[in-house]
Design a protein around this motif. Structure first.
Motif, PDB file in Angstrom:
ATOM      1  N   TYR A 276       5.113  20.307  20.971  1.00  0.00           N
ATOM      2  CA  TYR A 276       4.026  18.776  21.252  1.00  0.00           C
ATOM      3  C   TYR A 276       3.832  19.103  19.921  1.00  0.00           C
ATOM      4  O   TYR A 276       2.883  18.425  19.253  1.00  0.00           O
ATOM      5  N   ALA A 277       2.483  20.046  19.978  1.00  0.00           N
ATOM      6  CA  ALA A 277       1.371  19.839  19.485  1.00  0.00           C
ATOM      7  C   ALA A 277       1.710  20.371  18.251  1.00  0.00           C
ATOM      8  O   ALA A 277       0.494  20.118  16.982  1.00  0.00           O
ATOM      9  N   LEU A 278       2.761  21.166  18.085  1.00  0.00           N
ATOM     10  CA  LEU A 278       3.234  21.408  16.513  1.00  0.00           C
ATOM     11  C   LEU A 278       3.250  20.484  16.147  1.00  0.00           C
ATOM     12  O   LEU A 278       3.828  19.878  14.524  1.00  0.00           O
ATOM     13  N   ALA A 279       4.710  19.406  16.591  1.00  0.00           N
ATOM     14  CA  ALA A 279       4.782  18.482  15.839  1.00  0.00           C
ATOM     15  C   ALA A 279       3.409  16.918  15.813  1.00  0.00           C
ATOM     16  O   ALA A 279       3.412  16.374  14.902  1.00  0.00           O
ATOM     17  N   HIS A 280       2.683  17.273  16.232  1.00  0.00           N
ATOM     18  CA  HIS A 280       1.854  16.266  16.746  1.00  0.00           C
ATOM     19  C   HIS A 280       0.129  16.379  16.053  1.00  0.00           C
ATOM     20  O   HIS A 280      -0.500  15.666  15.848  1.00  0.00           O
ATOM     21  N   GLY A 281      -0.078  17.560  16.579  1.00  0.00           N
ATOM     22  CA  GLY A 281      -1.317  17.966  16.355  1.00  0.00           C
ATOM     23  C   GLY A 281      -2.189  18.067  17.563  1.00  0.00           C
ATOM     24  O   GLY A 281      -1.811  17.416  18.650  1.00  0.00           O
ATOM     25  N   LEU A 282      -3.273  18.936  17.508  1.00  0.00           N
ATOM     26  CA  LEU A 282      -4.008  18.964  18.326  1.00  0.00           C
ATOM     27  C   LEU A 282      -5.260  18.465  18.435  1.00  0.00           C
ATOM     28  O   LEU A 282      -6.433  17.890  19.562  1.00  0.00           O
ATOM     29  N   ALA A 283      -5.648  17.355  17.207  1.00  0.00           N
ATOM     30  CA  ALA A 283      -6.596  16.280  17.185  1.00  0.00           C
ATOM     31  C   ALA A 283      -7.025  15.820  17.901  1.00  0.00           C
ATOM     32  O   ALA A 283      -8.778  15.059  18.518  1.00  0.00           O
ATOM     33  N   GLU A 284      -6.497  14.748  18.008  1.00  0.00           N
ATOM     34  CA  GLU A 284      -6.071  13.928  18.901  1.00  0.00           C
ATOM     35  C   GLU A 284      -5.717  13.901  20.435  1.00  0.00           C
ATOM     36  O   GLU A 284      -5.144  12.230  20.491  1.00  0.00           O
ATOM     37  N   LEU A 285      -5.279  15.449  20.598  1.00  0.00           N
ATOM     38  CA  LEU A 285      -4.504  15.173  21.729  1.00  0.00           C
ATOM     39  C   LEU A 285      -4.968  14.336  23.043  1.00  0.00           C
ATOM     40  O   LEU A 285      -5.499  14.080  23.593  1.00  0.00           O
ATOM     41  N   SER A 286      -4.500  13.498  23.488  1.00  0.00           N
ATOM     42  CA  SER A 286      -4.568  12.821  25.184  1.00  0.00           C
ATOM     43  C   SER A 286      -3.156  13.082  25.857  1.00  0.00           C
ATOM     44  O   SER A 286      -2.321  12.864  25.264  1.00  0.00           O
ATOM     45  N   LEU A 287      -3.890  13.320  26.979  1.00  0.00           N
ATOM     46  CA  LEU A 287      -2.893  14.201  28.363  1.00  0.00           C
ATOM     47  C   LEU A 287      -1.818  12.283  28.953  1.00  0.00           C
ATOM     48  O   LEU A 287      -0.722  13.771  28.695  1.00  0.00           O
ATOM     49  N   ARG A 288      -1.997  11.785  28.529  1.00  0.00           N
ATOM     50  CA  ARG A 288      -1.173  10.480  28.947  1.00  0.00           C
ATOM     51  C   ARG A 288       0.123  10.460  27.779  1.00  0.00           C
ATOM     52  O   ARG A 288       1.470  10.555  28.327  1.00  0.00           O
ATOM     53  N   PRO A 289       0.005  10.688  26.829  1.00  0.00           N
ATOM     54  CA  PRO A 289       1.175   9.922  25.720  1.00  0.00           C
ATOM     55  C   PRO A 289       2.239  11.905  25.567  1.00  0.00           C
ATOM     56  O   PRO A 289       3.323  11.842  25.649  1.00  0.00           O
ATOM     57  N   LEU A 290       0.648  12.715  25.631  1.00  0.00           N
ATOM     58  CA  LEU A 290       1.621  14.569  25.753  1.00  0.00           C
ATOM     59  C   LEU A 290       2.427  14.824  27.223  1.00  0.00           C
ATOM     60  O   LEU A 290       3.430  15.291  27.384  1.00  0.00           O
ATOM     61  N   ALA A 291       1.961  14.063  28.111  1.00  0.00           N
ATOM     62  CA  ALA A 291       2.714  14.039  29.412  1.00  0.00           C
ATOM     63  C   ALA A 291       3.486  13.227  29.984  1.00  0.00           C
ATOM     64  O   ALA A 291       5.127  14.284  30.178  1.00  0.00           O
ATOM     65  N   ALA A 292       4.282  12.055  29.127  1.00  0.00           N
ATOM     66  CA  ALA A 292       4.588  11.837  28.900  1.00  0.00           C
ATOM     67  C   ALA A 292       5.779  12.020  27.897  1.00  0.00           C
ATOM     68  O   ALA A 292       7.481  12.105  29.059  1.00  0.00           O
ATOM     69  N   ALA A 293       5.752  12.928  27.393  1.00  0.00           N
ATOM     70  CA  ALA A 293       6.176  13.568  25.821  1.00  0.00           C
ATOM     71  C   ALA A 293       6.841  14.639  26.629  1.00  0.00           C
ATOM     72  O   ALA A 293       8.156  15.232  26.197  1.00  0.00           O
ATOM     73  N   ILE A 294       6.318  15.374  27.750  1.00  0.00           N
ATOM     74  CA  ILE A 294       7.064  16.926  27.991  1.00  0.00           C
ATOM     75  C   ILE A 294       7.715  16.406  29.481  1.00  0.00           C
ATOM     76  O   ILE A 294       7.730  17.810  30.540  1.00  0.00           O
ATOM     77  N   GLY A 295       7.865  15.542  29.897  1.00  0.00           N
ATOM     78  CA  GLY A 295       8.184  15.182  31.251  1.00  0.00           C
ATOM     79  C   GLY A 295       7.106  15.800  32.782  1.00  0.00           C
ATOM     80  O   GLY A 295       7.751  15.842  33.622  1.00  0.00           O
ATOM     81  N   SER A 296       5.748  15.371  32.144  1.00  0.00           N
ATOM     82  CA  SER A 296       4.848  15.462  33.375  1.00  0.00           C
ATOM     83  C   SER A 296       4.325  14.812  33.274  1.00  0.00           C
ATOM     84  O   SER A 296       4.213  13.085  33.357  1.00  0.00           O
ATOM     85  N   SER A 297       2.805  15.020  34.052  1.00  0.00           N
ATOM     86  CA  SER A 297       1.721  13.136  34.366  1.00  0.00           C
ATOM     87  C   SER A 297       0.363  14.080  34.162  1.00  0.00           C
ATOM     88  O   SER A 297       0.311  15.375  33.869  1.00  0.00           O
ATOM     89  N   PRO A 298      -0.384  13.400  33.673  1.00  0.00           N
ATOM     90  CA  PRO A 298      -1.468  14.191  33.678  1.00  0.00           C
ATOM     91  C   PRO A 298      -2.223  14.252  34.582  1.00  0.00           C
ATOM     92  O   PRO A 298      -2.606  15.666  34.649  1.00  0.00           O
ATOM     93  N   ARG A 299      -1.976  14.121  35.643  1.00  0.00           N
ATOM     94  CA  ARG A 299      -2.252  14.611  36.854  1.00  0.00           C
ATOM     95  C   ARG A 299      -2.182  16.348  37.438  1.00  0.00           C
ATOM     96  O   ARG A 299      -2.949  16.840  37.814  1.00  0.00           O
ATOM     97  N   VAL A 300      -0.871  16.653  36.909  1.00  0.00           N
ATOM     98  CA  VAL A 300      -0.342  17.690  37.429  1.00  0.00           C
ATOM     99  C   VAL A 300      -0.495  18.792  36.305  1.00  0.00           C
ATOM    100  O   VAL A 300      -1.122  19.622  36.746  1.00  0.00           O
ATOM    101  N   LEU A 301      -1.077  17.866  34.883  1.00  0.00           N
ATOM    102  CA  LEU A 301      -1.382  18.876  34.280  1.00  0.00           C
ATOM    103  C   LEU A 301      -2.517  19.293  34.171  1.00  0.00           C
ATOM    104  O   LEU A 301      -3.112  20.018  33.723  1.00  0.00           O
TER     105      LEU A 301
END
Length: 194
Positions: free
Chosen positions: A22-47
């Motif tokens: 996900y980071a390779l595709a979207h970068g890390l500069a503005e990383l937000s847990l909600r979109p990341l978690a949704a994209a990888i099939g997890s939740s912010p809480r699990v992360l």
């Protein structure tokens, strides 16, 4: 282990790999847990449970990116042949210019810049460590090189040329001009183009 670090687990490793893609595709500069978690099939809480904090997740992602970068650069250097700095620079440039590596290099630039502008955040020390990594690889030590020695100064100059050409390439996409600059440097140190 700090209070925020969690022990490794298969699930943590799996999510780290997915988060890295996900980071390779979207970068890390503005990383937000909600979109990341949704994209990888997890939740912010699990992360947060697995990584301890967003900062620890970013550190884990930087570590994962650094491992890929070092392995790739080490392979490029070995393919370039032995202890020849010019061959190492040429082989490293060959790897850097490959469009398949662009996402990793953009991620590297983001992390490098953030490390300089936010020296106490999760990016802390990334820029310095990557300079030491690359100097070690170019100098053939894989553990750092003394920048004050003749060999260290040569490796530092090679690194400067590679980094400058890389930034130019990423900004402009002009492979021909950036490659010509690297080859001009190599001709100046006595290694004509092959």
């Amino acid at each position: 282990m700090s209070q925020h670090e969690r022990p490794r687990s298969a699930r943590r490793d799996e999510l780290l790999e997915q988060a890295y893609r996900y980071a390779l595709a979207h970068g890390l500069a503005e990383l937000s847990l909600r979109p990341l978690a949704a994209a990888i099939g997890s939740s912010p809480r699990v992360l947060l449970f697995l990584f301890g904090s967003k900062d620890q997740l970013i550190r884990a992602l930087l570590g994962r990116a650094r491992a890929d970068e070092l392995a790739a650069l080490r392979a490029a250097r070995e393919a370039g042949g032995g202890d020849d700095l010019a061959a190492a620079v040429r082989a490293t440039w060959g790897w850097l210019v490959d469009p398949a590596h662009r996402p990793m290099l953009v991620l590297w630039v983001q992390a490098y810049a953030r490390s300089l502008s936010e020296p106490d955040g999760p990016w802390a020390g990334f820029a310095r460590q990557t300079v030491e990594d690359w100097l070690g690889l170019l100098g053939g030590t894989d553990g750092g090189i003394d920048g004050g020695t003749a060999g260290g100064t040569d490796a530092a100059l090679g690194l400067t040329v590679l980094r400058g050409a890389l930034l130019d390439l990423l900004a402009t996409g002009d492979v021909e001009r950036a490659t010509a600059a690297v080859e001009r440097y190599l001709s100046l140190i006595g290694s004509p183009a092959r």
